[in-house]
Design an enzyme around this catalytic site. Sequence first.
Site, short mmCIF file in Angstrom:
data_model
loop_
_atom_site.label_atom_id
_atom_site.label_comp_id
_atom_site.label_asym_id
_atom_site.label_seq_id
_atom_site.Cartn_x
_atom_site.Cartn_y
_atom_site.Cartn_z
N HIS A 82 72.24 71.06 -81.46
CA HIS A 82 73.42 70.36 -81.97
C HIS A 82 74.58 70.55 -81.00
O HIS A 82 74.76 71.62 -80.44
CB HIS A 82 73.81 70.92 -83.34
CG HIS A 82 74.73 70.01 -84.09
ND1 HIS A 82 74.27 69.06 -84.97
CD2 HIS A 82 76.07 69.89 -84.07
CE1 HIS A 82 75.30 68.40 -85.46
NE2 HIS A 82 76.40 68.89 -84.93
N ASP A 161 78.68 68.23 -96.52
CA ASP A 161 79.16 68.02 -95.15
C ASP A 161 79.38 66.55 -94.87
O ASP A 161 80.36 66.16 -94.23
CB ASP A 161 78.19 68.62 -94.12
CG ASP A 161 78.67 68.31 -92.71
OD1 ASP A 161 79.78 68.73 -92.37
OD2 ASP A 161 77.97 67.60 -91.97
N ARG A 168 87.46 64.55 -92.92
CA ARG A 168 88.14 65.25 -91.82
C ARG A 168 88.44 64.29 -90.68
O ARG A 168 89.49 64.38 -90.03
CB ARG A 168 87.26 66.39 -91.28
CG ARG A 168 87.21 67.58 -92.21
CD ARG A 168 86.11 68.55 -91.81
NE ARG A 168 86.22 69.01 -90.45
CZ ARG A 168 85.17 69.26 -89.66
NH1 ARG A 168 83.94 69.08 -90.07
NH2 ARG A 168 85.36 69.68 -88.43
N SER A 183 80.34 73.08 -90.83
CA SER A 183 79.77 71.75 -90.81
C SER A 183 78.44 71.75 -90.04
O SER A 183 77.41 71.27 -90.53
CB SER A 183 80.77 70.79 -90.14
OG SER A 183 80.15 69.61 -89.73
N LYS A 187 74.31 72.00 -91.82
CA LYS A 187 73.30 70.96 -91.56
C LYS A 187 72.06 71.55 -90.90
O LYS A 187 70.94 71.20 -91.23
CB LYS A 187 73.87 69.89 -90.60
CG LYS A 187 74.84 68.97 -91.25
CD LYS A 187 75.25 67.87 -90.30
CE LYS A 187 76.13 68.40 -89.20
NZ LYS A 187 77.42 67.72 -89.07
N1 URA Z 1 79.97 68.23 -85.15
C1 URA Z 1 79.67 68.44 -86.46
O1 URA Z 1 78.54 68.26 -86.90
N2 URA Z 1 80.65 68.85 -87.25
C2 URA Z 1 81.89 69.07 -86.83
O2 URA Z 1 82.71 69.48 -87.60
C3 URA Z 1 82.20 68.85 -85.47
C4 URA Z 1 81.20 68.43 -84.65
#
Ligand code: URA
Length: 434
Positions: A82, A161, A168, A183, A187
Amino acid sequence: MRMYDVIEKKRDGRELTESEIQYVIQHYTNGEIPDYQMSALLMAIFIRGMNKKETIALTMAMAESGDQLDLSSIQGKKADKHSTGGVGDKTTLVLSPMLAALGVPVAKMSGRGLGHTGGTIDKLESIPNFSTTLPEHTFIQNVNEMKLALVGQTAHLAPADKKIYGLRDVTATVDNISLIAASIMSKKIAAGADVIVLDVKVGSGAFMKNIEDARKLASLMVEIGNGVGRKTVAVLSDMNQPLGNAVGNALEVIEAVETLKGKGSKEVLKLSTVLASHMLVGVGKAENYENASKSLLETIENKQAIHKFEEFVARQGGDVSYIKDTSKMKLGALTRDLVAKEGGYIQSFQTSEVGVAALLLGGGRETKESEIDLSVGIRLHKKIGDKVEKGERIATLYANEAQRLEAASERMEQAYGMSKEAVEPPKLIKEIIE
Ligand code: URA
């Protein structure tokens, strides 16, 4: 418990308890807490911050807010990656087929663009007919049969999220360490991989502008991941300029495909290989990073990676002829070149401004509901350290609306700095945190 009291407590800078955090996440997810109250709390968190205990409680409440993916029917250890969000970051499109070509199962859920940063799912949708949603059994079956499936985050996985992320994005509460860590890790934890590699971006186009904040975010996420039994590593990488030369959905797919064909960006290949080598070592398929990196690069040379990408696109309904011949990809019909007013060297990019310029072209979301134009974007002909002659092209913008092209060009003109002296390009890989 009342949401009003929770907002007031955080507004006054006090620590929230685990049960208060669980209450907020549960009741916001099921629609009982409205967006305006959640926005107020997010802003209070943004300004007052959260400590480690609160951040871990928030992460777990969000991870448990919906289904958790059960990947146990996929054979072998699963690795996931990620990015904290950057401009021009198309590494997922490059590293996933490289890993799959080496037999590593990649069962990946990706996001859409957020703020000035892009998202893999939007990029993939620029391939005609490509489907970014698959029933869970098809997703698992594809990974078992061909080692690669890539879909959008489903509404059932960490739904908190998904809702908070959207809010956000439009309330200026994105770039906060606790909110980003919760966040991302919620995930990743819910998505079930055994090994998690995080690409933490640092610089003018990243949510983390300096190395200290990036280190803090990376260490927090590594601690959360390892704390719940997922082997987690963070790579701190440069975002003081866009990654590679393409910014914008279709343009980035073209660059990723060209990289898989061995003709694309060296930078994109380098970062993809570093991230993938940590994934390969993490799942036990390579003894060390040198071996991992060598095997990964072989998948480019022997064409296994591009063949795997084509197979993956076909499996998810996409038109493979656009991958075989990327000149078929639809790009904005209006173009404009930005040329150097005088000679010198590219010294810097205000990278978030490049992202904003792409957004103004129509390639990003201004509100949660915005439709985006996948064919617009920016091609950079010069990067930091490159010599430029007067009148030479620095960038080309692709648009479909003249007004948007105008606004984005103005923004791009301000987005780079020049120097008369030679300039060192920034180091791409800054640190690894294990
Ligand atoms: N990527 C994400 O998945 N969440 C965030 O808050 C920022 C970048």
